[in-house]
Design an enzyme around this catalytic site. Structure first.
Site, short mmCIF file in Angstrom:
data_model
loop_
_atom_site.label_atom_id
_atom_site.label_comp_id
_atom_site.label_asym_id
_atom_site.label_seq_id
_atom_site.Cartn_x
_atom_site.Cartn_y
_atom_site.Cartn_z
N PHE A 177 0.86 -1.18 0.00
CA PHE A 177 0.00 0.00 0.00
C PHE A 177 0.90 1.23 0.00
O PHE A 177 1.73 1.39 0.89
CB PHE A 177 -0.92 0.03 1.22
N ASP A 231 9.62 2.77 1.25
CA ASP A 231 8.43 3.44 1.73
C ASP A 231 8.35 3.21 3.24
O ASP A 231 7.88 2.18 3.71
CB ASP A 231 7.19 2.87 1.03
N LYS A 243 3.45 10.08 8.43
CA LYS A 243 2.80 9.60 9.65
C LYS A 243 3.48 10.13 10.92
O LYS A 243 3.27 11.28 11.30
CB LYS A 243 2.68 8.08 9.65
#
Length: 400
Positions: free
Chosen positions: A137, A222, A249
């Site tokens: 994702f 990532d 995040k």
């Protein structure tokens, strides 16, 4: 109650909702706790999907927002002018990033950071194809959806951006078969987060890095979810040669912020105008990110992550042994943890019971409970949450 009903009604009627929303209306939070409009207390083991890394309403963030907000929030001419808040953050990140990642740029989210990484990898190499992994994702922009290895995210948005190749995760031979096919970069999560907290072999990233180097292919790590001590170390790819590192995040404790870092070699192949963004590197976001990262460093947050992780896995493994008919697997690293339940219906029931008892969990793929709390969480707080989960398990078994 009327106040809450108004909140539900307004959002349900006028907000463009793309999720099956839980019927709780959160008004404030403190540390690992959140409170709804009636004042009901919840322990939050999701950290806002991993972003409130140092807890809700941390004074460090509040003070920084007030201090910087009184100075300036957005520069004239945006990122085309210099900013002391930005340079301060750049200096700190230059100290903590792997030594070969010498150039840093700030974004507003993880999707933006990944989008830029993919775009700039193609520009820097002159090649087209991007290799990604099944169950990955990478975001919800059309570019990052195209790079996401899940049909549930990709299938509804045709036509997608072409030139994406998908291979199984944790499978080096599968990448070897396609890496000479005009490949600009491989994009990979050191641990797949949204895909189910899938942990690869210990040498997977190192082998992947070596393979990319041999084939003149860039490796994009990532670390949107795994970065900033989520898995214990600063980055899950710390010991591996990376060409582009993407972050978001936990970087700013809940303030919308992201970043990517590239090597000097990649940077040398990019030009003025290749990338940008109105809010990228805005002084307010930079000041908050600096305060959050500095807080983590000053408080040696990795020590708490390691301590709480061991305690949590011990408790969860004990639960699995006691409930093998319900819990299929417990996996993860640091404070990125998955409890895989054998049946989706059981998962839904458990999640509902936990919420009623004041515990907020995250469920992905129908049967995987993701636990990724604030990195500042204490043993007492973790134990409180796990006790609610265990009581819900026992209650389910008693009545089913």
């Amino acid at each position: 109650m009327d106040k809450i009903l108004d909140t539900f009604q307004i959002e349900d009627t006028h907000y463009a909702s793309f999720a099956n929303k839980t019927k709780i209306s959160i008004e404030n939070g403190k540390g690992v706790y959140a409170y709804d409009e009636e004042g009901k207390k919840y322990i939050d083991l999701t950290a806002g999907w991993g972003v409130t890394s140092i807890g809700h309403a941390n004074p460090v963030i509040i003070d920084t927002l007030l201090e910087q907000g009184q100075k300036i929030i957005q520069n004239p001419n945006s990122g085309a002018t210099y900013s002391p808040a930005r340079s301060k953050l750049v200096s700190l990140m230059h100290e903590i990033l792997p030594g070969n990642l010498t150039r840093i740029f700030f974004a507003n989210s993880g999707a933006e950071a990944n989008d830029a990484a993919i775009k700039l990898a193609r520009k820097a190499t002159g090649k087209l194809n991007i290799i990604s992994t099944v169950n990955s994702f990478h975001g919800r922009t059309i570019s990052t959806v195209s790079a996401t290895g899940q049909d549930s995210h990709r299938g509804r948005f045709n036509p997608l951006i072409p030139n994406h190749i998908f291979v199984p995760y944790n499978d080096i031979p599968a990448i070897e078969k396609v890496i000479d096919n005009d490949v600009a970069a491989v994009i990979v999560e050191p641990i797949q987060g949204e895909g189910g907290v899938n942990v690869p072999d210990p040498d997977y990233l190192k082998k992947l890095s070596d393979l990319c180097t041999r084939n003149n292919v860039l490796l994009i790590a990532d670390e949107i979810q795994t970065g900033f001590y989520r898995t214990g170390s600063l980055f899950a790819s710390d010991d591996v040669k990376i060409d582009i590192l993407t972050m978001a995040k936990g970087i700013a404790g809940g303030f919308p912020f992201g970043a990517f870092a590239v090597t000097e070699e990649v940077h040398d192949k990019l030009n003025i105008g290749d990338h940008g963004g109105t809010y990228c590197g805005n002084p307010l976001g930079c000041a908050v990110a600096y305060s959050v990262i500095k807080y983590m460093l000053d408080n040696k947050i990795w020590e708490n992550v390691d301590d709480i992780s061991k305690f949590t896995f011990k408790k969860l493994n004990e639960m699995q042994k006691e409930h093998p008919d319900i819990i299929k697997d417990v996996r993860g690293k640091g404070l990125l943890i998955a409890i895989e339940i054998l049946d989706e219906n059981v998962t839904s029931s458990l999640n509902s019971k936990c919420l009623d008892k004041g515990l907020i969990l995250n469920v992905t793929h129908g049967n995987i409970v993701r636990i990724f709390p604030a990195l500042t969480i204490t043993k007492e707080e973790v134990e409180e949450g796990l006790k609610i989960f265990e009581n819900s398990l026992n209650e389910y078994k008693q009545f089913n």
